[in-house]
Write an enzyme that holds these catalytic residues in place. Structure first.
Site, PDB file in Angstrom:
ATOM      1  N   HIS A  21       4.543   4.119   0.851  1.00 19.60           N
ATOM      2  CA  HIS A  21       4.092   2.824   0.335  1.00 19.60           C
ATOM      3  C   HIS A  21       5.184   2.251  -0.575  1.00 19.60           C
ATOM      4  O   HIS A  21       6.233   2.869  -0.767  1.00 19.60           O
ATOM      5  CB  HIS A  21       2.725   2.931  -0.348  1.00 19.60           C
ATOM      6  N   HIS A  24       6.946   4.546  -3.149  1.00 24.96           N
ATOM      7  CA  HIS A  24       8.036   5.413  -2.658  1.00 24.96           C
ATOM      8  C   HIS A  24       9.302   4.575  -2.462  1.00 24.96           C
ATOM      9  O   HIS A  24      10.407   4.994  -2.782  1.00 24.96           O
ATOM     10  CB  HIS A  24       7.675   6.042  -1.304  1.00 24.96           C
ATOM     11  N   CYS A 130      -6.408  22.081  -7.526  1.00 25.20           N
ATOM     12  CA  CYS A 130      -6.629  20.857  -6.743  1.00 25.20           C
ATOM     13  C   CYS A 130      -5.687  20.889  -5.546  1.00 25.20           C
ATOM     14  O   CYS A 130      -4.458  20.914  -5.718  1.00 25.20           O
ATOM     15  CB  CYS A 130      -6.358  19.606  -7.584  1.00 25.20           C
ATOM     16  N   CYS A 133      -3.294  17.809  -5.449  1.00 27.11           N
ATOM     17  CA  CYS A 133      -2.087  17.881  -6.308  1.00 27.11           C
ATOM     18  C   CYS A 133      -1.242  19.116  -6.002  1.00 27.11           C
ATOM     19  O   CYS A 133      -0.140  19.241  -6.511  1.00 27.11           O
ATOM     20  CB  CYS A 133      -2.484  17.970  -7.788  1.00 27.11           C
ATOM     21  N   CYS A 155     -10.944  16.829 -10.062  1.00 25.95           N
ATOM     22  CA  CYS A 155      -9.580  16.495 -10.499  1.00 25.95           C
ATOM     23  C   CYS A 155      -9.561  15.067 -11.039  1.00 25.95           C
ATOM     24  O   CYS A 155     -10.048  14.136 -10.389  1.00 25.95           O
ATOM     25  CB  CYS A 155      -8.634  16.608  -9.308  1.00 25.95           C
ATOM     26  N   HIS A 158      -7.461  12.880  -8.372  1.00 20.78           N
ATOM     27  CA  HIS A 158      -7.978  12.659  -7.022  1.00 20.78           C
ATOM     28  C   HIS A 158      -9.494  12.485  -6.956  1.00 20.78           C
ATOM     29  O   HIS A 158     -10.033  12.167  -5.899  1.00 20.78           O
ATOM     30  CB  HIS A 158      -7.587  13.822  -6.095  1.00 20.78           C
ATOM     31  N   LYS A 305      -3.023   2.008 -10.047  1.00 21.92           N
ATOM     32  CA  LYS A 305      -1.851   2.715  -9.537  1.00 21.92           C
ATOM     33  C   LYS A 305      -1.942   2.769  -8.012  1.00 21.92           C
ATOM     34  O   LYS A 305      -3.000   2.958  -7.444  1.00 21.92           O
ATOM     35  CB  LYS A 305      -1.828   4.143 -10.092  1.00 21.92           C
ATOM     36  N   LYS A 308      -2.903   5.518  -1.398  1.00 19.11           N
ATOM     37  CA  LYS A 308      -3.443   5.262  -0.058  1.00 19.11           C
ATOM     38  C   LYS A 308      -4.957   5.421  -0.082  1.00 19.11           C
ATOM     39  O   LYS A 308      -5.684   4.700   0.575  1.00 19.11           O
ATOM     40  CB  LYS A 308      -2.852   6.259   0.951  1.00 19.11           C
TER      41      LYS A 308
END
Length: 525
Positions: A21, A24, A130, A133, A155, A158, A305, A308
């Site tokens: 995305h 990155h 997790c 992560c 988490c 997530h 933030k 996806k």
């Protein structure tokens, strides 16, 4: 042209199961711009990017898709990650994959060194893990679940339930490195930048460090622990080592001595791995710590933030298909203070494209070349006597080049672009003020007209060089249009730290027609 000074810079290695995305893309173009600048300054530059391909998350995704983990990562890398580099015009020197033999073998060499030096021991471990992560979670990132996860621990990143794992693992004596790390941060205040990131890491380490579990024995998709094949090396430790294995750690001592240590640019969410665990491991192995770690902020879309899973992830091609890769690079690198969080919106991108690129820089380039074609038959005229206004432009160009280079040294790409943009603004004002179209009507003003257009053309020559690390495509077109390729050689061979000099574009050079550098864009809905 080499200064002999090594400049080795890395992006994080990306997890290929995440589709790329714009976050990155942001990290990658920032690192590419810094590398291009240093390469053009004659430094011995090396840019590394790559993918992190081991771990439980990858294993689960592969089996869910009915293929082996290796087939799964091969598909992801070729379909999503190699194309990203092309889309964004990235000139990386190397691309490492943690499934490559050069990496796997030398991770084992490094591990063996840690073990032989007494920094690894076997122990029992029970903690909440997790899978998202790939990390055992600290207290601060564990929340009580709600809704369908009522009564479970989840988490914080997530929002998925954590798994309680009990394993016999190998541990790294991270607890022994709190003092050496604090000494490193004290003696080298630029080791972690920006300052907010440094302060966060210092206060984290001051609370003391716990030993780190560095192997897993419940699955086998990873690099085997060399003295105990029933264990694989914890994916984060394996991933961090890419920066060293890619430049010859364990296999090519000359190359390693030439390149290492590196600068690492990372998102702030993975700062602790890079600024705490990684230098501690290097110290333990007797290897130099990195030159520095720069943590940039998050890209926020609608205040969230990028991710996806929350559908805020925007693919870079959604932007480049409309505005082109140069505009993508320019926008993210100039609109956000490098090191702080930044927001993305289509409106902001659209208006900056129009104002700064199309009307600011693009228009300056096309009107200057068009006037040289119209009034001097396409040949750059010589300058006659310089007035105070002309000399002011020369000072602006010289200052912009000096300030931009200093900003790049501080990793502040946004400040470098701001400095360079003073030339665009000054030249646009200069042309308005000097009215070459009016001078052209008076033969007595012929020399003055030549001076004005030479000044504009030479200013554009400096802009092409200074902006080439940020916008390689548009600057290349401008370079060719100015006829500079013929007389001065290739754009990316121009020494960037000398770009602020005056009188480099030679009078008599033939100018070629220039199509708009930043064509009008149909408004994005």
């Amino acid at each position: 042209m080499s200064t002999g000074r090594s400049f080795y810079i890395t992006t994080p290695i990306y997890y290929p199961s995440d589709v790329p995305h714009i976050g990155h893309g942001y990290t990658t173009v920032a690192v590419d711009t810094l590398a291009r600048w240093h390469r053009q300054a004659g430094d011995d530059t090396w840019m590394l990017t790559g993918t992190d391909e081991h771990g439980q998350k990858m294993l689960r995704a592969a089996s869910a898709n009915g293929v082996t983990p290796q087939q799964w990562v091969d598909k992801l890398v070729s379909e999503s990650w190699f194309p990203l580099l092309k889309t964004l015009d990235v000139a990386n020197d190397d691309f490492i994959r943690t499934t490559q033999e050069r990496h796997e073998r030398n991770v084992q060499t490094f591990f063996r060194a840690l073990y032989d030096r007494g920094y690894i021991y076997a122990g029992e471990y029970e903690a909440l893990y997790c899978v998202g992560c790939e990390e055992f979670k600290p207290e601060s990132e564990i929340l009580d679940g709600s809704g369908p996860f009522e009564g479970l621990k989840v988490c914080a990143i997530h929002s998925i339930p954590l798994e309680l794992l009990h394993e016999k693992n190998y541990f790294f004596k991270l607890s022994e490195f709190a003092e050496p790390l604090l000494k490193l941060y004290r003696e080298n205040p630029d080791f972690i930048r920006p300052e907010s990131a440094r302060n966060e890491v210092v206060s984290f380490v001051k609370q003391g460090l716990k030993d780190l579990s560095i192997s897993r024995s419940t699955f086998d998709w990873g690099i085997k622990v060399p003295w105990d094949e029933s264990h694989v090396i914890y994916v984060w430790v394996d991933a961090l080592l890419n920066y060293a294995t890619a430049v010859g750690y364990g296999s090519d001592p000359d190359e390693f001595a030439r390149r290492w240590p590196a600068y690492h640019v990372v998102g702030k969410d993975i700062l602790r791995f890079h600024a705490v665990i990684w230098p501690a491991m290097l110290m333990a192995a007797g290897v130099d710590v990195p030159r520095g770690v720069f943590a940039h902020g998050w890209l926020l879309v609608g205040g969230e933030k990028m991710s996806k899973s929350k559908l805020t992830g925007i693919a870079p091609t959604e932007i480049t298909d409309v505005f082109g890769s140069d505009a993508y690079r320019f926008y993210f690198l100039s609109a956000i203070a490098f090191g702080q969080d930044g927001s993305f919106s289509w409106e902001d991108l659209s208006s900056r494209y129009q104002a700064e690129l199309a009307n600011g820089f693009g228009n300056l380039a096309s009107r200057t070349t068009a006037m040289i074609e119209r009034y001097f038959e396409g040949v750059v005229p010589p300058a006659a006597e310089y007035t105070e206004g002309d000399l002011a432009i020369q000072r602006t160009v010289a200052d912009a080049a000096t300030h931009a280079d200093a900003a790049i040294e501080r990793f502040r790409i946004d400040e470098a672009i701001d400095a360079i943009w003073t030339i665009v603004d000054a030249l646009n004002g200069y042309i308005t003020q000097n009215e070459p179209w009016a001078l052209a009507k008076d033969d007595a003003q012929r020399e003055r007209l030549g001076t004005v257009l030479y000044t504009a053309a030479e200013g554009l020559r400096a802009l092409a060089v200074l902006l080439s690390p940020v916008m390689p495509e548009a600057t290349e077109k401008l370079w060719v249009a100015l006829g500079a390729a013929e007389s001065l050689g290739r754009l990316h061979d121009q020494p960037i730290r000398e770009a602020g000099g005056w009188g480099i574009l030679r009078p008599g050079t033939s100018v070629n027609g220039l199509a708009p550098l930043f064509p009008r864009v149909e408004q994005h809905a």
